[in-house]
Design a protein around this motif. Structure first.
Motif, short mmCIF file in Angstrom:
data_model
loop_
_atom_site.label_atom_id
_atom_site.label_comp_id
_atom_site.label_asym_id
_atom_site.label_seq_id
_atom_site.Cartn_x
_atom_site.Cartn_y
_atom_site.Cartn_z
N CYS A 146 0.83 -1.20 0.00
CA CYS A 146 0.00 0.00 0.00
C CYS A 146 0.87 1.26 0.00
CB CYS A 146 -0.94 0.00 1.22
SG CYS A 146 -0.07 -0.01 2.80
N GLU A 147 0.25 2.39 -0.34
CA GLU A 147 0.97 3.65 -0.35
C GLU A 147 1.43 4.07 1.04
OE1 GLU A 147 -1.54 6.50 -2.31
OE2 GLU A 147 -0.67 6.06 -4.28
N ALA A 148 0.73 3.58 2.06
CA ALA A 148 1.07 3.96 3.43
C ALA A 148 2.05 3.00 4.08
CB ALA A 148 -0.21 4.04 4.27
N GLU A 149 2.72 2.17 3.30
CA GLU A 149 3.62 1.17 3.88
C GLU A 149 4.76 1.81 4.65
OE1 GLU A 149 4.38 -3.05 4.39
OE2 GLU A 149 2.73 -1.64 4.24
N TYR A 150 5.11 1.17 5.77
CA TYR A 150 6.13 1.69 6.68
C TYR A 150 7.53 1.46 6.11
CZ TYR A 150 8.53 2.57 11.12
OH TYR A 150 9.33 3.07 12.10
N ALA A 151 8.44 2.36 6.43
CA ALA A 151 9.80 2.33 5.88
C ALA A 151 10.52 1.01 6.15
CB ALA A 151 10.61 3.49 6.45
N SER A 153 9.59 8.07 6.84
CA SER A 153 8.97 6.92 7.53
C SER A 153 7.84 6.30 6.72
CB SER A 153 8.44 7.34 8.91
OG SER A 153 7.37 8.25 8.77
N THR A 154 7.19 7.13 5.89
CA THR A 154 6.15 6.64 4.97
C THR A 154 6.35 7.38 3.65
OG1 THR A 154 4.64 8.26 5.96
CG2 THR A 154 4.41 5.98 6.69
N ARG A 155 7.45 7.07 2.99
CA ARG A 155 7.89 7.87 1.85
C ARG A 155 6.89 7.90 0.71
NH1 ARG A 155 12.25 10.39 0.49
NH2 ARG A 155 13.42 9.60 2.27
N LEU A 156 6.26 6.78 0.39
CA LEU A 156 5.33 6.76 -0.74
C LEU A 156 4.16 7.71 -0.50
CD1 LEU A 156 5.14 2.95 -1.60
CD2 LEU A 156 6.72 4.67 -2.48
N ASP A 157 3.57 7.61 0.68
CA ASP A 157 2.45 8.48 1.02
C ASP A 157 2.90 9.93 1.10
OD1 ASP A 157 -0.22 9.18 2.11
OD2 ASP A 157 0.87 9.48 3.98
N SER A 158 4.06 10.16 1.70
CA SER A 158 4.55 11.53 1.86
C SER A 158 4.83 12.19 0.51
CB SER A 158 5.82 11.55 2.72
OG SER A 158 5.53 11.11 4.04
N GLU A 159 5.42 11.44 -0.40
CA GLU A 159 5.70 12.01 -1.72
C GLU A 159 4.42 12.21 -2.51
OE1 GLU A 159 8.59 9.55 -3.62
OE2 GLU A 159 10.24 10.22 -2.31
N HIS A 160 3.50 11.25 -2.39
CA HIS A 160 2.23 11.38 -3.11
C HIS A 160 1.44 12.60 -2.66
CE1 HIS A 160 -1.45 10.15 -5.15
NE2 HIS A 160 -2.11 10.29 -4.03
N ARG A 161 1.48 12.87 -1.34
CA ARG A 161 0.71 14.00 -0.80
C ARG A 161 1.59 15.23 -0.56
NH1 ARG A 161 -2.41 13.26 4.20
NH2 ARG A 161 -1.09 11.56 4.97
N GLN A 162 2.87 15.13 -0.95
CA GLN A 162 3.82 16.24 -0.78
C GLN A 162 3.83 16.74 0.67
OE1 GLN A 162 2.33 18.87 -3.98
NE2 GLN A 162 4.13 18.29 -5.18
N LEU A 163 4.01 15.80 1.58
CA LEU A 163 3.98 16.11 3.00
C LEU A 163 5.35 16.53 3.51
CD1 LEU A 163 1.82 13.17 4.43
CD2 LEU A 163 1.08 15.52 3.98
#
Length: 390
Positions: free
Chosen positions: A104-109, A351-361
């Protein structure tokens, strides 16, 4: 819940405003008492002898964890932390070149770097299931991605940031129907909500003792569904996991303890058992209701701060609240609050790079109330943050 009575059983609530159960929850007195009792026994008679004297109680922790998860005791391995448990399952799976892993996009590092290692070493492929518009894993999209090369579905149920609750049970239903192994990271879920491996239909589940379960650091566990116990050989074994039965032969244990090693921190195990029993005595449904209501209250209160932006996603949101506040650096804000005996945390994009990059966090502030917290403590946090903003 009698909150005054509950807080009296958790000494830390009298000295600190601890809104960080997503990092490490405050331990009840029963947990520290169990550890101190066993440590004192080791001091008095020796470590081996203390283990022998308390073997029945220490072995009962398998039953405690099994009851917590609605599993069988033989399906439970007690390990040092959630990552060790997760890795024991992941690295035991015979994945090879061309095999696909859905995540998932929220997968942990910690999990994703393990995927990357096996991609480099074994040639597996990592496919990320897209999220819905509201943020959770898109179950329909996942089902369309499945083909004969998908050999594992591995997701994080509740990520370290974002307040998100992924549809773990729906994923499990599809995985079981399609005969695909399902590895669920429940590190942030166990202790803040009921967890039933039968309903989840997962084959493997990993969790920690230190977060919402309010146990000691250095404790965790792995659930392995019984049919898998005869099929998997751990990536690493010793003579506890696999007794040396003759000069040229070993035999793996027939239970999940094949994923353990001989040496254990029995002081910590005693504390873990006490933490599980404490949570179950309170009731996980009651814990969830209170913690999630406090998180809802926190979201409303924190959004009133000038420049605050809530970063939580998902149709269902848990007891982890993530936000940014204009002009406040998360790392320094955490330290400033700590000097005021207010504990919250921060979360880095890595720590959650996929989600962070997708949402530009950017880096986030993380607030995680638990059943032992109060609305007054959240108000205190909000007041302190408003003062830091000035």
């Amino acid at each position: 819940m009698n909150i005054d009575q509950i807080r009296a059983q958790i000494p830390g609530t009298s000295s600190v405003t601890h809104l960080m159960a997503s990092g490490a929850g405050l331990m009840p007195e029963a947990v520290t008492a169990a550890m101190c009792e066993h440590l004192a026994l080791e001091q008095q008679i020796g470590g081996y002898e203390a283990h022998a004297a308390k073997a029945a109680e220490l072995d009962a922790v398998y039953d405690d964890v099994a009851s917590l998860l609605n599993a069988l005791p033989e399906e439970i391995a007690l390990v040092e932390n959630a990552t060790v448990g997760w890795c024991q399952a992941f690295y035991a799976l015979p994945l090879s070149a061309g095999d696909r892993v859905l995540t998932c996009e929220a997968e942990y590092a910690a999990n994703y770097v393990a995927f990357l290692q096996r991609k480099k070493r074994d040639g597996i492929e990592i496919d990320v299931v897209p999220s819905t518009a509201s943020g959770e894993l898109d179950v329909q999209a996942m089902e369309l991605m499945i083909d004969e090369r998908v050999k594992l579905i591995a997701i994080t149920w509740i990520p370290t940031n974002g307040g998100l609750v992924n549809p773990a049970e729906a994923v499990g239903r599809i995985a079981r129907e399609r005969g695909i192994p399902y590895l669920l990271d429940a590190c942030q879920a166990v202790g803040q909500m009921p967890v039933d491996v039968q309903a989840l239909q997962c084959d493997f589940l990993s969790a920690t003792g230190r977060k919402f379960l309010c146990g000691p650091r250095g404790t965790g566990f792995l659930y392995v569904r019984k049919p898998w116990l005869s099929r998997l050989e751990p990536a690493m074994i010793d003579h506890f996991a696999a007794p040396w039965v003759s000069r040229d032969r070993y035999e793996l244990r027939d239970d999940a303890r094949r994923f353990e090693t001989w040496e254990n921190a029995y002081v910590l195990r005693a504390g873990l058992g006490a933490a599980v029993r404490h949570a179950m005595n309170l009731g996980l449904d009651k814990i969830q209701a209170r913690a999630w209501e406090l998180a809802r209250y926190a979201r409303e209160a924190l959004s009133d701060i000038d420049g605050a932006t809530l970063r939580d996603i998902g149709q269902q949101q848990c007891a982890i609240v993530s936000l940014t506040i204009d002009g406040l650096d998360p790392a320094s804000t955490v330290q400033s609050l700590r000097r005021q005996q207010i504990n919250i945390g921060s979360s880095q994009p890595s720590s959650t790079r996929l989600d962070s990059e997708h949402r530009q966090l950017p880096a986030l502030l993380r607030v995680a109330p638990h059943y032992y917290n109060t609305q007054e403590e959240i108000d205190l946090l909000v007041s302190a943050l408003k003062t830091l903003k000035r």
